[in-house]
Motif scaffolding. Structure first.
Motif, PDB file in Angstrom:
ATOM      1  N   UNK A 181       0.827  -1.206   0.000  1.00 27.09           N
ATOM      2  CA  UNK A 181       0.000   0.000   0.000  1.00 27.09           C
ATOM      3  C   UNK A 181       0.863   1.259   0.000  1.00 27.09           C
ATOM      4  N   UNK A 182       1.960   1.242   0.774  1.00 25.57           N
ATOM      5  CA  UNK A 182       2.868   2.395   0.795  1.00 25.57           C
ATOM      6  C   UNK A 182       3.454   2.637  -0.594  1.00 25.57           C
ATOM      7  N   UNK A 183       3.856   1.567  -1.244  1.00 25.55           N
ATOM      8  CA  UNK A 183       4.435   1.701  -2.587  1.00 25.55           C
ATOM      9  C   UNK A 183       3.387   2.256  -3.559  1.00 25.55           C
ATOM     10  N   UNK A 184       2.165   1.797  -3.432  1.00 21.09           N
ATOM     11  CA  UNK A 184       1.089   2.315  -4.277  1.00 21.09           C
ATOM     12  C   UNK A 184       0.833   3.795  -4.027  1.00 21.09           C
ATOM     13  N   UNK A 185       0.852   4.186  -2.749  1.00 27.26           N
ATOM     14  CA  UNK A 185       0.667   5.602  -2.413  1.00 27.26           C
ATOM     15  C   UNK A 185       1.787   6.447  -3.008  1.00 27.26           C
ATOM     16  N   UNK A 186       3.007   5.953  -2.910  1.00 26.93           N
ATOM     17  CA  UNK A 186       4.140   6.700  -3.441  1.00 26.93           C
ATOM     18  C   UNK A 186       4.021   6.830  -4.965  1.00 26.93           C
ATOM     19  N   UNK A 187       3.619   5.777  -5.625  1.00 23.68           N
ATOM     20  CA  UNK A 187       3.430   5.814  -7.069  1.00 23.68           C
ATOM     21  C   UNK A 187       2.351   6.830  -7.453  1.00 23.68           C
ATOM     22  N   UNK A 188       1.274   6.866  -6.702  1.00 24.52           N
ATOM     23  CA  UNK A 188       0.206   7.818  -7.000  1.00 24.52           C
ATOM     24  C   UNK A 188       0.680   9.248  -6.780  1.00 24.52           C
ATOM     25  N   UNK A 189       1.469   9.492  -5.728  1.00 25.33           N
ATOM     26  CA  UNK A 189       2.018  10.835  -5.502  1.00 25.33           C
ATOM     27  C   UNK A 189       2.937  11.235  -6.653  1.00 25.33           C
ATOM     28  N   UNK A 190       3.771  10.296  -7.100  1.00 20.57           N
ATOM     29  CA  UNK A 190       4.689  10.590  -8.206  1.00 20.57           C
ATOM     30  C   UNK A 190       3.916  10.886  -9.482  1.00 20.57           C
ATOM     31  N   UNK A 191       2.853  10.157  -9.710  1.00 15.58           N
ATOM     32  CA  UNK A 191       2.009  10.415 -10.880  1.00 15.58           C
ATOM     33  C   UNK A 191       1.368  11.800 -10.781  1.00 15.58           C
ATOM     34  N   UNK A 192       0.896  12.138  -9.587  1.00 20.49           N
ATOM     35  CA  UNK A 192       0.322  13.457  -9.367  1.00 20.49           C
ATOM     36  C   UNK A 192       1.341  14.564  -9.569  1.00 20.49           C
TER      37      UNK A 192
END
Length: 86
Positions: free
Chosen positions: A27-38
């Motif tokens: 979940x942390x990795x997914x959150x980080x990926x979403x932040x990077x996409x944003x």
């Protein structure tokens, strides 16, 4: 929505806490990926530099936490492996 986690955890040879740590890491990795996409989208929309800097700092903090969690999980698995060795 019905969760299958208790059933899966009950039948898995690893401790539930260890599996939960791996889930949290995912979940942390997914959150980080979403932040990077944003961040990428914000850069394309010419977000002010202050906002970009704040977002980058959040991503960096998340990356540090994710790395620490990964190391802890690896250490946990190494301890489990050592305990199960003959």
């Amino acid at each position: 929505m019905v969760s299958l986690s208790p059933v899966i955890l009950a039948n898995d040879p690893l401790p539930a806490e260890t599996i939960q740590e791996a889930d949290t890491l995912c979940h942390r990795a997914g959150d980080m990926l979403m932040r990077a996409s944003g961040l990428s989208g914000a850069m394309r929309r010419n977000m002010p530099l202050e906002g970009l800097e704040a977002t980058i700092a959040q991503i960096a903090d998340e990356a540090r936490c994710t790395l620490e969690a990964t190391v802890r999980l690896g250490e946990t698995l190494a301890r489990l492996k050592a305990r199960s060795a003959p």
